[in-house]
Design an enzyme around this catalytic site. Structure first.
Site, PDB file in Angstrom:
ATOM      1  N   THR A  62      12.119  -3.772  -7.204  1.00 48.01           N
ATOM      2  CA  THR A  62      13.310  -3.615  -8.065  1.00 48.01           C
ATOM      3  C   THR A  62      14.011  -2.323  -7.633  1.00 48.01           C
ATOM      4  O   THR A  62      13.955  -1.303  -8.316  1.00 48.01           O
ATOM      5  CB  THR A  62      12.909  -3.479  -9.553  1.00 48.01           C
ATOM      6  N   THR A  90       8.254  -2.909 -11.906  1.00 46.59           N
ATOM      7  CA  THR A  90       8.910  -1.975 -12.837  1.00 46.59           C
ATOM      8  C   THR A  90      10.285  -2.535 -13.145  1.00 46.59           C
ATOM      9  O   THR A  90      11.053  -2.814 -12.227  1.00 46.59           O
ATOM     10  CB  THR A  90       9.051  -0.594 -12.167  1.00 46.59           C
ATOM     11  N   ARG A 133      -0.839   4.679  -7.460  1.00 48.10           N
ATOM     12  CA  ARG A 133      -0.181   5.678  -6.617  1.00 48.10           C
ATOM     13  C   ARG A 133      -0.392   5.290  -5.163  1.00 48.10           C
ATOM     14  O   ARG A 133      -1.536   4.939  -4.786  1.00 48.10           O
ATOM     15  CB  ARG A 133      -0.822   7.061  -6.842  1.00 48.10           C
ATOM     16  N   CYS A 183       9.298   5.174  -6.236  1.00 45.07           N
ATOM     17  CA  CYS A 183       9.202   5.035  -7.702  1.00 45.07           C
ATOM     18  C   CYS A 183       9.957   6.101  -8.475  1.00 45.07           C
ATOM     19  O   CYS A 183      10.924   5.797  -9.172  1.00 45.07           O
ATOM     20  CB  CYS A 183       7.739   5.013  -8.110  1.00 45.07           C
TER      21      CYS A 183
HETATM   22  C1  UDX Z   1       3.916   7.296  -8.673  1.00 49.11           C
HETATM   23  C2  UDX Z   1       3.085   7.367  -9.948  1.00 49.11           C
HETATM   24  O1  UDX Z   1       2.145   8.426  -9.828  1.00 49.11           O
HETATM   25  C3  UDX Z   1       2.345   6.045 -10.139  1.00 49.11           C
HETATM   26  O2  UDX Z   1       1.637   6.075 -11.370  1.00 49.11           O
HETATM   27  C4  UDX Z   1       3.377   4.916 -10.175  1.00 49.11           C
HETATM   28  O3  UDX Z   1       2.727   3.659 -10.323  1.00 49.11           O
HETATM   29  C5  UDX Z   1       4.186   4.908  -8.887  1.00 49.11           C
HETATM   30  O4  UDX Z   1       4.820   6.169  -8.709  1.00 49.11           O
HETATM   31  P1  UDX Z   1       3.578   7.542  -6.079  1.00 49.11           P
HETATM   32  O5  UDX Z   1       5.063   7.618  -6.083  1.00 49.11           O
HETATM   33  O6  UDX Z   1       2.900   6.593  -5.161  1.00 49.11           O
HETATM   34  O7  UDX Z   1       3.057   7.162  -7.595  1.00 49.11           O
HETATM   35  O8  UDX Z   1       3.009   8.995  -5.729  1.00 49.11           O
HETATM   36  P2  UDX Z   1       2.660  10.294  -6.575  1.00 49.11           P
HETATM   37  O9  UDX Z   1       1.313  10.707  -6.188  1.00 49.11           O
HETATM   38  O10 UDX Z   1       2.970  10.109  -8.002  1.00 49.11           O
HETATM   39  O11 UDX Z   1       3.689  11.392  -5.959  1.00 49.11           O
HETATM   40  C6  UDX Z   1       5.073  11.161  -6.111  1.00 49.11           C
HETATM   41  C7  UDX Z   1       5.798  12.320  -5.427  1.00 49.11           C
HETATM   42  O12 UDX Z   1       5.609  13.543  -6.168  1.00 49.11           O
HETATM   43  C8  UDX Z   1       5.322  12.616  -4.001  1.00 49.11           C
HETATM   44  O13 UDX Z   1       6.443  12.882  -3.172  1.00 49.11           O
HETATM   45  C9  UDX Z   1       4.483  13.880  -4.160  1.00 49.11           C
HETATM   46  O14 UDX Z   1       4.508  14.674  -2.984  1.00 49.11           O
HETATM   47  C10 UDX Z   1       5.193  14.575  -5.291  1.00 49.11           C
HETATM   48  N1  UDX Z   1       4.354  15.481  -6.080  1.00 49.11           N
HETATM   49  C11 UDX Z   1       3.303  14.980  -6.776  1.00 49.11           C
HETATM   50  C12 UDX Z   1       4.694  16.840  -6.147  1.00 49.11           C
HETATM   51  O15 UDX Z   1       5.642  17.290  -5.501  1.00 49.11           O
HETATM   52  N2  UDX Z   1       3.948  17.668  -6.940  1.00 49.11           N
HETATM   53  C13 UDX Z   1       2.885  17.201  -7.666  1.00 49.11           C
HETATM   54  O16 UDX Z   1       2.238  17.999  -8.345  1.00 49.11           O
HETATM   55  C14 UDX Z   1       2.545  15.823  -7.569  1.00 49.11           C
END
Ligand code: UDX
Length: 450
Positions: free
Chosen positions: A86, A121, A152, A264
């Protein structure tokens, strides 16, 4: 009890969900319109990089089948999961064309009453809309329930088998559908998660609210980091102290750095802001969350320029060693990657010689798998995609670390410095302390880490 489960969409969510269900003994049919993807899967190859997925695909192969044909895909289905993308429309709203088309195809092909589980989503109210679309195409009874995923990338298999909670959104009288879904998950997951059964709209909002809150934490700590950078306060100490408060928690998303990317957070926040606009409620915090995240690219660029200027070097004359393209470690996904946005900024800002290394996006997949963005296309002559870290660092003037891969956390800094022409290091994920880099002979910049 094992079930015949059909999953529409063999992407990051659908394929991971299908392989994990198959591993638990359920019979899984994956339906995807992408012939190439289905062909790869039929040959036992995973079209995506997700740690552990290929092994699980091989191990569970006998419980899996793949097709591009809905009639074939729905033949024995006892329950159907929709796990199609989506993406964002230009105005930020979620593009529901893929879930709508999947729903129409399901309606046309279903051979019995069916429970349809929406994993994608989707904005508030989508569940009801999909039920209407499917029911309009079939004489059989349809009940659509929402079961948002919280996987994730990079840890999706672990997250699937050990969920914090399973959220099920259903109409009050849909007890049979809820029981079926609870049985399927209880016979698959490896822990004892909380089941939260609620109405469909609440389930849909829980997904958006969870992702938006996680992203809000990231922009909160990054905005604070920009101030701490001016005050010489170590943001990693601040985050550590915050996480010790049980109401904030040790797993809080408070790692300051280049900010969030991925398929996401950016899209879900835009969709929620668009939904607010549509119903006359401006979501002021979330509008800022995105803006702060976007501003980190300029902040990082200013750090790079500052370090070069301090060493009487000009961006257009130096060799940049750029480490990390994926939006986070342990994935080959570069969608909305902040690293790519910074790369675009460097090229537009005068860089002429950038050697790039990423452990998976380049080394494993090779450049052909890396989706070159429109902005990067015109700068390709300035970029060299290297297969090894050494090749990228060789004779470099400045290292820019944009994604915190494990491989970068364990590099031999002294050896790397020997290969470089100059000794500049911009650590945009605070992998190293400034003191450690200085002891290794580097002149460095980072995001408020001493
Ligand atoms: C996210 C959600 O965590 C998950 O529950 C949902 O289903 C999908 O979206 P994802 O996008 O795969 O998962 O990765 P995530 O680990 O959440 O990190 C997202 C972004 O935030 C990454 O670019 C990561 O580098 C960044 N991040 C994460 C930070 O900059 N600081 C943090 O403390 C944590």
């Amino acid at each position: 009890m094992k079930y015949n489960i059909t999953i529409i969409g063999a992407g990051y969510i659908g394929l991971t969900t299908g392989v994990c269900f198959a591993n638990a003994g359920h019979k899984i049919t994956l339906v995807d319109v992408d012939k190439e993807k289905i062909k790869m899967l039929e040959n036992g190859k995973s079209p995506i990089f997700e740690p552990g997925l290929s092994e699980l695909l091989t191990e569970s192969f006998s419980n899996l089948s793949f097709t591009t044909n809905y009639d074939e895909g729905l033949k024995n289905a006892e329950i159907v999961f929709i796990a199609v993308t989506t993406p964002s429309k230009i105005n930020g709203e979620a593009d529901l064309s893929f879930v709508k088309s999947a729903s129409e195809s399901i309606g046309k092909s279903m051979k019995s009453d069916l429970v349809i589980v929406n994993r994608s989503t989707a904005p508030i109210g989508t569940g009801k809309m999909l039920e209407k679309i499917i029911q309009s195409k079939t004489k059989y009874k349809v009940s659509v329930i929402s079961c948002p995923e919280f996987l994730r990338e990079g840890t999706a298999i672990h997250d699937f088998f050990y969920p914090d909670r399973i959220v099920i959104g259903a109409e009050k009288n849909d007890t049979k559908a809820v029981e079926l879904l609870e049985k399927i998950y209880s016979s698959t997951v490896k822990n004892k998660p909380e089941f939260l059964v609620t109405d469909i709209k609440s389930a849909e909002m829980i997904k958006y609210a969870s992702n938006s809150f996680l992203a809000t934490q990231i922009s909160f700590i990054n905005e604070l980091a920009i101030l701490c950078d001016k005050l010489n306060v170590d943001i990693t100490n601040v985050a550590k102290g915050m996480k010790m408060d049980s109401r904030i928690g040790e797993k809080a998303f408070l790692n300051a750095g280049l900010g969030y990317g991925g398929s996401c957070f950016p899209k879900d926040i835009k969709a929620l802001i668009a939904l607010g606009k549509k119903f006359g409620k401006k979501l002021q915090i979330l509008e800022k969350v995105n803006k702060i995240n976007d501003s980190l690219i300029d902040f990082a660029f200013s750090k790079i320029k500052k370090l070069l200027r301090k060493n009487n070097l000009n961006l257009s004359e130096v060799k940049v060693c750029f480490l990390g393209l994926s939006f986070k470690p342990n994935t080959d996904d570069t969608r909305e990657s902040q690293a790519i946005k910074l790369l675009e900024k460097l090229c537009a800002g005068g860089a002429k010689n950038i050697h790039i290394y990423d452990p998976v996006v380049v080394r494993k997949n090779g450049v052909e798998n890396f989706v070159i963005t429109k902005k990067l296309k015109k700068h390709m002559a300035k970029l060299l995609f290297c297969k090894t870290l050494d090749e990228a660092c060789n004779k470099a003037d400045i290292i820019v670390l944009a994604t915190e891969w494990e491989e970068f956390k364990t590099i031999d800094l002294a050896a790397i410095k020997k290969q470089m022409k100059t000794n500049l290091f911009v650590d945009l994920r605070n992998v190293f302390s400034k003191n450690h880099l200085s002891e290794s002979g580097f002149d460095s910049e980072n995001i408020a880490r001493e």
